[in-house]
Design a protein around this motif. Structure first.
Motif, PDB file in Angstrom:
ATOM      1  N   SER A 153       0.829  -1.211   0.000  1.00 33.63           N
ATOM      2  CA  SER A 153       0.000   0.000   0.000  1.00 33.63           C
ATOM      3  C   SER A 153       0.856   1.251   0.000  1.00 33.63           C
ATOM      4  CB  SER A 153      -0.934   0.003   1.216  1.00 33.63           C
ATOM      5  OG  SER A 153      -1.835  -1.082   1.168  1.00 33.63           O
ATOM      6  N   LEU A 154       1.920   1.243   0.792  1.00 29.85           N
ATOM      7  CA  LEU A 154       2.817   2.394   0.837  1.00 29.85           C
ATOM      8  C   LEU A 154       3.456   2.656  -0.528  1.00 29.85           C
ATOM      9  CD1 LEU A 154       4.606   1.782   4.265  1.00 29.85           C
ATOM     10  CD2 LEU A 154       3.157   3.734   3.706  1.00 29.85           C
ATOM     11  N   VAL A 155       3.858   1.593  -1.203  1.00 33.74           N
ATOM     12  CA  VAL A 155       4.472   1.741  -2.525  1.00 33.74           C
ATOM     13  C   VAL A 155       3.446   2.243  -3.534  1.00 33.74           C
ATOM     14  CG1 VAL A 155       5.610   0.518  -4.417  1.00 33.74           C
ATOM     15  CG2 VAL A 155       6.221  -0.001  -2.057  1.00 33.74           C
ATOM     16  N   LEU A 156       2.209   1.767  -3.428  1.00 32.31           N
ATOM     17  CA  LEU A 156       1.159   2.219  -4.332  1.00 32.31           C
ATOM     18  C   LEU A 156       0.852   3.701  -4.104  1.00 32.31           C
ATOM     19  CD1 LEU A 156      -0.493   1.072  -6.601  1.00 32.31           C
ATOM     20  CD2 LEU A 156      -2.190   0.293  -4.949  1.00 32.31           C
ATOM     21  N   ILE A 157       0.889   4.142  -2.853  1.00 35.22           N
ATOM     22  CA  ILE A 157       0.706   5.564  -2.539  1.00 35.22           C
ATOM     23  C   ILE A 157       1.843   6.389  -3.130  1.00 35.22           C
ATOM     24  CG2 ILE A 157       0.735   7.250  -0.645  1.00 35.22           C
ATOM     25  CD1 ILE A 157      -0.809   5.109   1.017  1.00 35.22           C
ATOM     26  N   ASP A 158       3.068   5.866  -3.050  1.00 38.17           N
ATOM     27  CA  ASP A 158       4.220   6.548  -3.673  1.00 38.17           C
ATOM     28  C   ASP A 158       3.996   6.704  -5.178  1.00 38.17           C
ATOM     29  OD1 ASP A 158       5.482   6.738  -1.259  1.00 38.17           O
ATOM     30  OD2 ASP A 158       6.969   5.176  -1.653  1.00 38.17           O
ATOM     31  N   ALA A 159       3.506   5.637  -5.810  1.00 42.87           N
ATOM     32  CA  ALA A 159       3.274   5.682  -7.251  1.00 42.87           C
ATOM     33  C   ALA A 159       2.188   6.702  -7.600  1.00 42.87           C
ATOM     34  CB  ALA A 159       2.879   4.293  -7.756  1.00 42.87           C
ATOM     35  N   LEU A 160       1.136   6.775  -6.774  1.00 40.07           N
ATOM     36  CA  LEU A 160       0.079   7.773  -6.974  1.00 40.07           C
ATOM     37  C   LEU A 160       0.653   9.182  -6.883  1.00 40.07           C
ATOM     38  CD1 LEU A 160      -3.257   6.957  -5.082  1.00 40.07           C
ATOM     39  CD2 LEU A 160      -2.959   7.523  -7.501  1.00 40.07           C
ATOM     40  N   TYR A 161       1.503   9.392  -5.896  1.00 41.30           N
ATOM     41  CA  TYR A 161       2.145  10.687  -5.684  1.00 41.30           C
ATOM     42  C   TYR A 161       2.922  11.126  -6.926  1.00 41.30           C
ATOM     43  CZ  TYR A 161       6.007  13.671  -3.989  1.00 41.30           C
ATOM     44  OH  TYR A 161       6.954  14.658  -3.834  1.00 41.30           O
ATOM     45  N   VAL A 162       3.700  10.220  -7.492  1.00 40.08           N
ATOM     46  CA  VAL A 162       4.498  10.537  -8.681  1.00 40.08           C
ATOM     47  C   VAL A 162       3.586  10.801  -9.881  1.00 40.08           C
ATOM     48  CG1 VAL A 162       6.227   9.679 -10.301  1.00 40.08           C
ATOM     49  CG2 VAL A 162       6.487   9.236  -7.855  1.00 40.08           C
ATOM     50  N   GLU A 163       2.529  10.000 -10.018  1.00 41.02           N
ATOM     51  CA  GLU A 163       1.590  10.181 -11.131  1.00 41.02           C
ATOM     52  C   GLU A 163       0.894  11.540 -11.041  1.00 41.02           C
ATOM     53  OE1 GLU A 163      -0.388   8.909 -14.649  1.00 41.02           O
ATOM     54  OE2 GLU A 163       1.249   7.930 -13.554  1.00 41.02           O
ATOM     55  N   ILE A 164       0.493  11.933  -9.839  1.00 40.37           N
ATOM     56  CA  ILE A 164      -0.166  13.236  -9.645  1.00 40.37           C
ATOM     57  C   ILE A 164       0.808  14.373  -9.918  1.00 40.37           C
ATOM     58  CG2 ILE A 164      -1.269  14.741  -7.938  1.00 40.37           C
ATOM     59  CD1 ILE A 164      -2.199  12.051  -6.566  1.00 40.37           C
ATOM     60  N   LEU A 165       2.046  14.201  -9.481  1.00 36.95           N
ATOM     61  CA  LEU A 165       3.069  15.214  -9.731  1.00 36.95           C
ATOM     62  C   LEU A 165       3.279  15.399 -11.237  1.00 36.95           C
ATOM     63  CD1 LEU A 165       5.063  17.157  -8.426  1.00 36.95           C
ATOM     64  CD2 LEU A 165       6.711  15.283  -8.279  1.00 36.95           C
ATOM     65  N   GLU A 166       3.220  14.317 -11.979  1.00 32.00           N
ATOM     66  CA  GLU A 166       3.335  14.393 -13.438  1.00 32.00           C
ATOM     67  C   GLU A 166       2.179  15.206 -14.025  1.00 32.00           C
ATOM     68  OE1 GLU A 166       5.525  13.028 -15.878  1.00 32.00           O
ATOM     69  OE2 GLU A 166       6.882  12.898 -14.176  1.00 32.00           O
ATOM     70  N   LEU A 167       0.981  14.991 -13.497  1.00 31.52           N
ATOM     71  CA  LEU A 167      -0.185  15.725 -13.986  1.00 31.52           C
ATOM     72  C   LEU A 167      -0.091  17.213 -13.666  1.00 31.52           C
ATOM     73  CD1 LEU A 167      -3.056  13.243 -12.990  1.00 31.52           C
ATOM     74  CD2 LEU A 167      -2.248  13.732 -15.303  1.00 31.52           C
ATOM     75  N   MET A 168       0.484  17.542 -12.516  1.00 30.83           N
ATOM     76  CA  MET A 168       0.583  18.943 -12.090  1.00 30.83           C
ATOM     77  C   MET A 168       1.659  19.707 -12.862  1.00 30.83           C
ATOM     78  SD  MET A 168       0.140  18.610  -7.953  1.00 30.83           S
ATOM     79  CE  MET A 168       0.045  20.387  -7.720  1.00 30.83           C
ATOM     80  N   GLY A 169       2.642  18.993 -13.374  1.00 30.02           N
ATOM     81  CA  GLY A 169       3.682  19.636 -14.171  1.00 30.02           C
ATOM     82  C   GLY A 169       4.492  20.653 -13.385  1.00 30.02           C
ATOM     83  N   TYR A 170       4.693  21.826 -13.996  1.00 35.63           N
ATOM     84  CA  TYR A 170       5.550  22.877 -13.427  1.00 35.63           C
ATOM     85  C   TYR A 170       5.055  23.323 -12.043  1.00 35.63           C
ATOM     86  CZ  TYR A 170       7.888  27.384 -12.877  1.00 35.63           C
ATOM     87  OH  TYR A 170       8.618  28.444 -12.396  1.00 35.63           O
ATOM     88  N   ALA A 171       3.755  23.483 -11.886  1.00 38.54           N
ATOM     89  CA  ALA A 171       3.198  23.957 -10.612  1.00 38.54           C
ATOM     90  C   ALA A 171       3.530  22.989  -9.477  1.00 38.54           C
ATOM     91  CB  ALA A 171       1.692  24.127 -10.738  1.00 38.54           C
ATOM     92  N   GLY A 172       3.445  21.699  -9.756  1.00 38.33           N
ATOM     93  CA  GLY A 172       3.752  20.707  -8.733  1.00 38.33           C
ATOM     94  C   GLY A 172       5.199  20.768  -8.297  1.00 38.33           C
ATOM     95  N   MET A 173       6.118  20.921  -9.262  1.00 35.00           N
ATOM     96  CA  MET A 173       7.544  21.008  -8.940  1.00 35.00           C
ATOM     97  C   MET A 173       7.869  22.282  -8.173  1.00 35.00           C
ATOM     98  SD  MET A 173       9.030  18.256  -9.669  1.00 35.00           S
ATOM     99  CE  MET A 173      10.613  18.932  -9.140  1.00 35.00           C
ATOM    100  N   GLU A 174       7.202  23.377  -8.501  1.00 37.65           N
ATOM    101  CA  GLU A 174       7.412  24.631  -7.777  1.00 37.65           C
ATOM    102  C   GLU A 174       6.985  24.481  -6.312  1.00 37.65           C
ATOM    103  OE1 GLU A 174       8.543  28.065  -8.621  1.00 37.65           O
ATOM    104  OE2 GLU A 174       9.657  26.538  -9.722  1.00 37.65           O
ATOM    105  N   ASN A 175       5.833  23.847  -6.103  1.00 43.78           N
ATOM    106  CA  ASN A 175       5.362  23.616  -4.730  1.00 43.78           C
ATOM    107  C   ASN A 175       6.321  22.707  -3.970  1.00 43.78           C
ATOM    108  OD1 ASN A 175       3.062  25.153  -5.208  1.00 43.78           O
ATOM    109  ND2 ASN A 175       1.832  23.380  -5.819  1.00 43.78           N
ATOM    110  N   LEU A 176       6.819  21.685  -4.652  1.00 46.14           N
ATOM    111  CA  LEU A 176       7.750  20.750  -4.033  1.00 46.14           C
ATOM    112  C   LEU A 176       9.052  21.451  -3.655  1.00 46.14           C
ATOM    113  CD1 LEU A 176       8.345  17.814  -3.224  1.00 46.14           C
ATOM    114  CD2 LEU A 176       9.110  17.399  -5.565  1.00 46.14           C
ATOM    115  N   ASN A 177       9.539  22.292  -4.531  1.00 46.40           N
ATOM    116  CA  ASN A 177      10.791  23.018  -4.251  1.00 46.40           C
ATOM    117  C   ASN A 177      10.631  24.012  -3.110  1.00 46.40           C
ATOM    118  OD1 ASN A 177      12.374  21.706  -6.166  1.00 46.40           O
ATOM    119  ND2 ASN A 177      11.717  23.070  -7.822  1.00 46.40           N
TER     120      ASN A 177
END
Length: 280
Positions: free
Chosen positions: A245-269
């Motif tokens: 489950s933890l690994v699946l949550i990690d995968a969801l996180y990466v998939e959502i970050l891909e959808l967010m694009g630049y905005a997601g990376m800015e928030n992460l930084n």
């Protein structure tokens, strides 16, 4: 007070059972250990009777429900090591190797069986939502907290609490523009179902993460993410299911970050920058 043997109870009440109930009794007496792990749906299908007959059978034996009977049966047919973990530890087997092997197998099976379409749909639902509600009880609450920790890093509006009543309160405030991720190993708990029903009643979209895709909770989900367990589902706190489950949550996180694009990376930084200031 020691609990009366489930096998003894079946034998002592056998003559009072109906014809279909005797079919259940005969199967369990002949295959006691094999009767523990399957879900009530699968066992009923294998025996050739209805789920309601299974429930009546358990109640006629004096149990409040089928799950109580199943646990009682497990206590006397499943080895203690398997009740503690998920599989029997053979004599001389290294526990460390066994635990790692089971977890690796659960991860591999989850990767092979998880519904890719449901996974993509879940990520899209979270990405497009106004607020994300992250919920789970008991051991699943730890997983919900991990999802909360991941998603706030990329700027999503997340709602999380560890207390059940507080979760109910949050669920009452959810709406049609929101999505909830509910995590439950068995998908059969009354309190978890109460959360799901409250959310659905408010038209909140529901993502279910579970190892029991035929559970009442899974049937309520708009997207169902299944994790495999290498061993017995009778172990409610399944260790390998938790890791998967933890690994699946990690995968969801990466998939959502891909959808967010630049905005997601800015928030992460921005998050990384503020945390970096607190380091020596």
């Amino acid at each position: 007070m020691q609990e009366v043997s489930a096998i003894y109870t079946i034998r002592s009440k056998y003559q009072s059972l109906s014809t279909k109930e005797k079919m259940i009794a005969d199967f369990i007496l002949e295959h006691p250990k094999e009767s523990v792990n399957p879900s009530i749906e699968k066992l009923a299908e294998r025996i050739g009777i209805s789920e309601s007959t299974m429930v009546r059978f358990a109640r006629k034996l004096g149990y409040n429900g089928y799950q109580r009977f199943r646990i009682a049966l497990a206590r006397e047919t499943i080895p203690k090591s398997e009740q503690l973990y998920e599989t029997e530890v053979s004599e001389g087997e290294e526990v460390l190797g066994m635990v790692f092997k089971n977890t690796q197998q659960a991860l591999l099976e989850t990767l092979q069986t998880v519904d890719r379409k449901a996974f993509k749909n879940a990520a899209d639902l979270i990405y497009r939502s106004r607020s994300v509600y992250l919920m789970g009880l008991g051991g699943s609450n730890i997983l919900a907290q991990d999802a909360y920790h991941k998603l706030i890093r990329i700027g999503l509006d997340c709602q999380y609490t560890s207390d059940f009543h507080m979760q109910l309160m949050l669920a009452s405030q959810a709406g049609g523009h929101d999505v909830a991720l509910i995590i439950s190993h068995t998908g059969e708990g009354y309190d978890t179902l109460a959360l799901a029903e409250e959310l659905r009643g408010n038209e909140c979209k529901l993502i279910v993460l579970t190892s029991n895709i035929r559970s009442p909770l899974a049937k309520l989900g708009d997207a169902v993410l299944s994790v495999s367990t290498y061993g017995s589902r009778i172990v409610a706190e399944s260790f390998s299911a938790r890791i998967a489950s933890l690994v699946l949550i990690d995968a969801l996180y990466v998939e959502i970050l891909e959808l967010m694009g630049y905005a997601g990376m800015e928030n992460l930084n921005r998050m990384r920058t503020v945390i970096a200031k607190r380091r020596i």
